[in-house]
Structure formats: C-alpha cells, structure tokens
Design a protein around this motif. Structure first.
Motif, PDB file in Angstrom:
ATOM      1  N   ILE A 307       0.882  -1.020   0.052  1.00 11.89           N
ATOM      2  CA  ILE A 307      -0.194  -0.046   0.112  1.00 11.89           C
ATOM      3  C   ILE A 307       0.892   1.368  -0.006  1.00 11.89           C
ATOM      4  O   ILE A 307       1.745   1.504   0.760  1.00 11.89           O
ATOM      5  N   SER A 308       0.518   2.074  -0.922  1.00  8.90           N
ATOM      6  CA  SER A 308       1.123   3.502  -1.001  1.00  8.90           C
ATOM      7  C   SER A 308       0.105   4.591  -1.427  1.00  8.90           C
ATOM      8  O   SER A 308      -0.876   3.978  -1.954  1.00  8.90           O
ATOM      9  N   LEU A 309       0.205   5.704  -1.261  1.00  9.06           N
ATOM     10  CA  LEU A 309      -0.791   6.732  -1.207  1.00  9.06           C
ATOM     11  C   LEU A 309      -0.306   7.797  -2.377  1.00  9.06           C
ATOM     12  O   LEU A 309       0.788   7.988  -2.207  1.00  9.06           O
ATOM     13  N   VAL A 310      -1.288   8.332  -3.099  1.00 13.22           N
ATOM     14  CA  VAL A 310      -1.095   9.296  -3.971  1.00 13.22           C
ATOM     15  C   VAL A 310      -1.885  10.714  -4.091  1.00 13.22           C
ATOM     16  O   VAL A 310      -3.241  10.314  -3.588  1.00 13.22           O
ATOM     17  N   GLY A 311      -1.389  11.820  -3.759  1.00 15.53           N
ATOM     18  CA  GLY A 311      -2.128  12.967  -3.960  1.00 15.53           C
ATOM     19  C   GLY A 311      -1.391  13.890  -4.608  1.00 15.53           C
ATOM     20  O   GLY A 311      -0.267  13.898  -5.378  1.00 15.53           O
ATOM     21  N   SER A 312      -1.912  15.345  -4.503  1.00 13.95           N
ATOM     22  CA  SER A 312      -1.234  16.374  -5.027  1.00 13.95           C
ATOM     23  C   SER A 312      -1.799  17.771  -4.158  1.00 13.95           C
ATOM     24  O   SER A 312      -2.546  17.794  -3.564  1.00 13.95           O
ATOM     25  N   THR A 313      -0.584  18.654  -4.106  1.00 15.24           N
ATOM     26  CA  THR A 313      -0.774  19.982  -3.576  1.00 15.24           C
ATOM     27  C   THR A 313      -1.117  20.863  -4.459  1.00 15.24           C
ATOM     28  O   THR A 313      -0.596  21.002  -5.621  1.00 15.24           O
ATOM     29  N   LEU A 314      -1.768  22.011  -4.185  1.00 15.11           N
ATOM     30  CA  LEU A 314      -1.989  23.103  -4.964  1.00 15.11           C
ATOM     31  C   LEU A 314      -2.781  22.553  -6.360  1.00 15.11           C
ATOM     32  O   LEU A 314      -2.646  23.493  -7.214  1.00 15.11           O
ATOM     33  N   LEU A 361      -8.198  17.964   2.395  1.00  8.97           N
ATOM     34  CA  LEU A 361      -8.843  18.707   3.306  1.00  8.97           C
ATOM     35  C   LEU A 361      -8.759  20.320   2.832  1.00  8.97           C
ATOM     36  O   LEU A 361      -9.846  21.026   2.814  1.00  8.97           O
ATOM     37  N   ASP A 362      -7.759  20.729   1.997  1.00  9.71           N
ATOM     38  CA  ASP A 362      -7.647  22.031   1.276  1.00  9.71           C
ATOM     39  C   ASP A 362      -6.599  21.988   0.282  1.00  9.71           C
ATOM     40  O   ASP A 362      -6.159  21.087   0.064  1.00  9.71           O
ATOM     41  N   ALA A 363      -6.107  23.171  -0.252  1.00 12.09           N
ATOM     42  CA  ALA A 363      -5.177  23.051  -1.164  1.00 12.09           C
ATOM     43  C   ALA A 363      -3.884  22.414  -0.991  1.00 12.09           C
ATOM     44  O   ALA A 363      -3.319  21.862  -1.935  1.00 12.09           O
ATOM     45  N   THR A 364      -3.597  22.377   0.282  1.00 11.28           N
ATOM     46  CA  THR A 364      -2.070  21.879   0.244  1.00 11.28           C
ATOM     47  C   THR A 364      -2.270  21.071   1.729  1.00 11.28           C
ATOM     48  O   THR A 364      -1.204  20.206   1.979  1.00 11.28           O
ATOM     49  N   THR A 365      -3.459  20.619   2.347  1.00  9.23           N
ATOM     50  CA  THR A 365      -3.341  19.903   3.521  1.00  9.23           C
ATOM     51  C   THR A 365      -4.288  18.622   3.108  1.00  9.23           C
ATOM     52  O   THR A 365      -5.413  18.714   2.619  1.00  9.23           O
ATOM     53  N   THR A 385       0.968  18.488   5.501  1.00  5.52           N
ATOM     54  CA  THR A 385       0.896  19.604   4.738  1.00  5.52           C
ATOM     55  C   THR A 385       1.827  19.643   3.791  1.00  5.52           C
ATOM     56  O   THR A 385       3.000  19.493   4.248  1.00  5.52           O
ATOM     57  N   GLY A 386       1.762  20.393   2.580  1.00  5.69           N
ATOM     58  CA  GLY A 386       2.824  20.519   1.629  1.00  5.69           C
ATOM     59  C   GLY A 386       3.293  19.205   1.258  1.00  5.69           C
ATOM     60  O   GLY A 386       4.567  19.239   0.540  1.00  5.69           O
ATOM     61  N   GLY A 387       2.652  18.156   1.490  1.00  5.23           N
ATOM     62  CA  GLY A 387       3.237  16.841   0.779  1.00  5.23           C
ATOM     63  C   GLY A 387       4.113  16.135   1.951  1.00  5.23           C
ATOM     64  O   GLY A 387       4.426  15.004   1.646  1.00  5.23           O
ATOM     65  N   THR A 388       4.944  16.903   2.846  1.00  5.20           N
ATOM     66  CA  THR A 388       5.984  16.408   3.422  1.00  5.20           C
ATOM     67  C   THR A 388       6.003  16.742   5.001  1.00  5.20           C
ATOM     68  O   THR A 388       6.750  16.149   5.828  1.00  5.20           O
TER      69      THR A 388
END
Length: 443
Positions: A307-314, A361-365, A385-388
């Motif tokens: 299992i690994s997870l993927v997302g994006s910021t902004l 949750l929002d653009a970066t979190t 937050t911010g990916g890291t």
C-alpha cells in the motif's frame, strides 16, 4: 516568475494550514459484526455517497471473500442488512470494489485471481435492493486487483494486473504487468486497453536484469480537471519479483514510481508532464517515473509495502506516501513531493504507522488515516501539509483491530471512512472481523 509565485503561494499556504488544533475522536458505527474476512484490497473504491438517494453505500468481503454491500440511510440514520452480490472464489485478492455508473446503478467489481474480471450490477439505480446481475467482462481476462474509476463524462475504467505466464508459458511467473478495461455505456459493454491502443499492456517493465517485472499499484486517485492540468488519474506503484534468486513471484520489492493517466487520450505522463504515450516500459519508468530508488533487502524483502498513497498539492504538485520495513520489521513512513524547483524530494515523516488512506482537506493539506504497526485496535489520523509536513491529529477508538481503511467517495458524515476489521486468520474461510464506518474527527 510563475514558478516563483507558485512557490511563494505554496509556502504561505503551508504555514497557514499548520495552525489548526487537533480535533476530537470521531464517532464509529458498526454496520456488521464478526463477518469480514482478511483482504488484500488497496485503498480504492470501498464505498460512496449517493446524494440522489441520501445514502452511503459500502462494499466488503465476507467468508470466502464473497462480496457484500450495505446502505446507510442518512435520513433515518439506519443501516440495511448486508446484501450478497457475488461469490469471491476463496481468495483474498478477489475483494469487491465499487463505483456508481452515471445512470445511478451500482457496480461491484471482483477479479477471480489471475483468471477473470466480473462485475455485479444493482437491479435498480440508487439502491442495493433486489437481485443483482453478475457477468464476466471478457476484455478483463487474467484480472487481479480490480481498481475502478469513473471520469467526469461517466466513462468507467477498471485497472487490473495480469499474470502473463498463465496465458503464455514463454513469460516467467514474475511477469505481471498492468492493463485496463473501459466502458462508455455505464458498464454494459467493455473494451480492453489492448483493443483501444494496440499495446498488449499499459504498464509493463519487462526483461529487467533484476527480475523485478511485477507491478503492485498501491493506489489510484482520480483528479478532476483544474486550471493547471486536465482530468487525470494519479498512480503510485512499486515493483516485485525474484531479484537475484531468479524468477520468483513477489520475493522482493523495489522502488516507488509515480505516473498520471489521462482518460482523454489514454496517455501516461510523468510528474513533469513528459508524455510517455499509451504504454510504459522499463526504460520509460526508470528515466521519468522513479520517485525513490530502494535497495533489495534480504531481511524483510517485501519493502516498500504493497500500500502506498498518492495525492497532489495546489492541484498540481504530486506527492506520494509510502512505507518501508527495516531489519527489525518496523515500519518507516516516508513522503516524497515533486516540485518544478527540484524534482522529487523524499523524507521520513514518522515510524510505526501503517498508512491506509487519505483525503484532501484544502489546497495543501490532507488527512492521513493509519493503524498501529503492532496491530492494536483503533485508527490514528494525521495532517500532511505540503506533501511532507506531518503531525498527529487524532485517535479514533474501535472495539477491535482494523486491517483496511478506505475514504468513502463524496462522503457525507457520519460516514466518511470504511474500516474493515482484521480477521483472526489469514484463511478467507475464517470471517470474524468487524466492519466499521466513522465520521470526521471532531464531528
């Protein structure tokens, strides 16, 4: 200048997002008790909220991995009884995954491990009631790990893995590439990726010298179109195979990779936008998709985890969260963020947590849901937050241990996550795990 402005905006949002106080524990419901078998389901398509029906629908695997669905009525605040929709063929790989077609019908997919892809369809839209139809999808021959996605125009994709050697003895057992099927008529008919593109497989790192030719996708995530990119599906995966011992199935794991898939043209892309076309080979992934290079380990060789997870910021900069095991078997959680300023940057964020799924949750979190590495009851949540940037948020109490967690699509509290309880035995003939559903922390 645009890149500098994005970086400044990103830094400001990261600083602001870190100030929120941790919420209280979330309420937990138990739709079904002592009925769930162990499952290998990835955090994809475990449940969904249907606004037209005012109901949340969930899917889970019971004894023999038979596929069940249940409904939560948000008006009456009651759960339906479990509804059996299809058999599971006695294999933990044959978990149910569920999406809703544009016509309102619910579709539950399962793979008969390395054999066939099947879809069960609800008899009525916006409902689980009645006798479901259950048909094979011939275009999905050889399916394992079905991962369905619905796009904005209602097109359905189901990504699956094929064990190539089961159909062509010229391929060794550790040749297990990815492909997909597509439907443009709400799941009534399907086409294979091979017929759509002319490529036998979609992600196929064949002929590697280290024998790491198996693809384990940790998670798929649908991302709608934004001002910065078109509609796409984010994909994070690791490799497996026999390594230096020759052609062996799932002996070792190695590396983390990230790609996006664009439904409009069926192309794969790297984080920097590089277009790889309709198929990814080993040279492509090594040159453009590698996030982290990890060594083969003789102790705890299946690291990184499945299992690994993927997302994006902004809405633009991708990140992945993944787990590795050290020599003592302890889990180390790592996160890697891509930016145009420096490419992929990876760091350890915590230890001892098995990450299960996450939600924006929002653009970066993002909120990450996890379980204790020791297998104790309960769910922990974290803010990423911010990916890291990682911090503890809350603890959600559950009566018994949890094995899998999926964030429910389009969720409405108090049904935000589905948590499948751990069975007491790895044999799917034993089904004594609970099924939990919880709302947001602080609600």
């Amino acid at each position: 200048m645009r890149t500098q402005a994005m970086a400044a905006s990103f830094a400001a949002l990261v600083a602001a997002a870190g100030a929120a106080p941790p919420p209280a524990s979330a309420p937990v419901m138990t739709p079904a008790t002592a009925v769930a078998a162990r499952t290998d389901r990835r955090p994809v398509a475990g449940g969904l909220y249907d606004a037209a029906a005012g109901k949340t629908f969930i899917s889970w695997g019971g004894q023999y991995e038979d596929n069940y669905v249940q409904a939560y009525d948000h008006r009456s605040r009651t759960w339906s009884a479990p509804v059996l929709v299809a058999g599971g063929d006695n294999d933990s790989h044959n978990y149910p995954t569920m999406v809703q077609a544009a016509d309102g019908h619910l579709l539950v997919f399962r793979g008969l491990h390395n054999k066939e892809l099947w879809v069960a369809r609800s008899p009525k839209p916006h409902s689980i009631e009645g006798t479901w139809t259950d048909v094979q999808i011939p275009a999905g021959l050889g399916a394992t790990y079905p991962m369905p996605v619905r796009t904005a125009d209602g097109t359905l994709f189901v990504f699956i893995r094929e064990t190539a050697g089961d159909f062509d003895p010229g391929y060794p057992t550790d040749t297990r590439p990815m492909k997909y099927v597509r439907s443009t008529d709400n799941g009534l008919t399907w086409q294979s990726s091979a017929s759509l593109t002319g490529d036998r497989w979609a992600i196929a790192p064949l002929g590697r010298a280290d024998n790491m030719n198996e693809v384990y996708v940790g998670q798929l995530r649908y991302e709608p179109a934004t001002l910065l990119h078109g509609e796409r599906i984010g994909i994070v995966y690791t490799l497996a195979g026999g390594g230096p011992e020759g052609h062996l199935h799932d002996r070792y794991h190695r590396n983390i990779y990230y790609a996006t898939f664009t439904p409009a043209d069926l192309h794969f892309h790297a984080a920097d936008g590089h277009d790889l076309g309709t198929t990814v080979d080993d040279a492509d992934q090594e040159a453009h998709l590698k996030v982290v290079d990890t060594p083969l380990q003789t102790v705890n060789p299946r690291s990184p985890d499945y299992i690994s997870l993927v997302g994006s910021t902004l809405g633009a900069w991708p990140f992945v969260v993944w787990m590795r095991l050290d020599a003592d078997g302890r889990v180390h959680d790592e996160a890697a963020l891509w930016s145009p300023l420096g490419g992929w940057r990876n760091r350890e964020v915590t230890t001892g947590v098995r990450v299960r799924d996450m939600e924006r949750l929002d653009a970066t979190t993002w909120r990450v849901y996890g379980t204790d590495d020791a297998g104790t009851p309960g769910i922990t949540t974290y803010r990423l937050t911010g990916g890291t940037r990682w911090r503890f948020e809350s603890a959600i109490a559950t009566p018994r241990a949890v094995q899998r967690i999926e964030v429910i699509a389009d969720h409405r509290d108090p049904a935000r996550i589905l948590a499948t309880g751990a069975s007491s035995d790895r044999d799917v003939a034993v089904a004594d795990g609970d099924v939990y559903v919880a709302g947001a922390p602080g609600r």
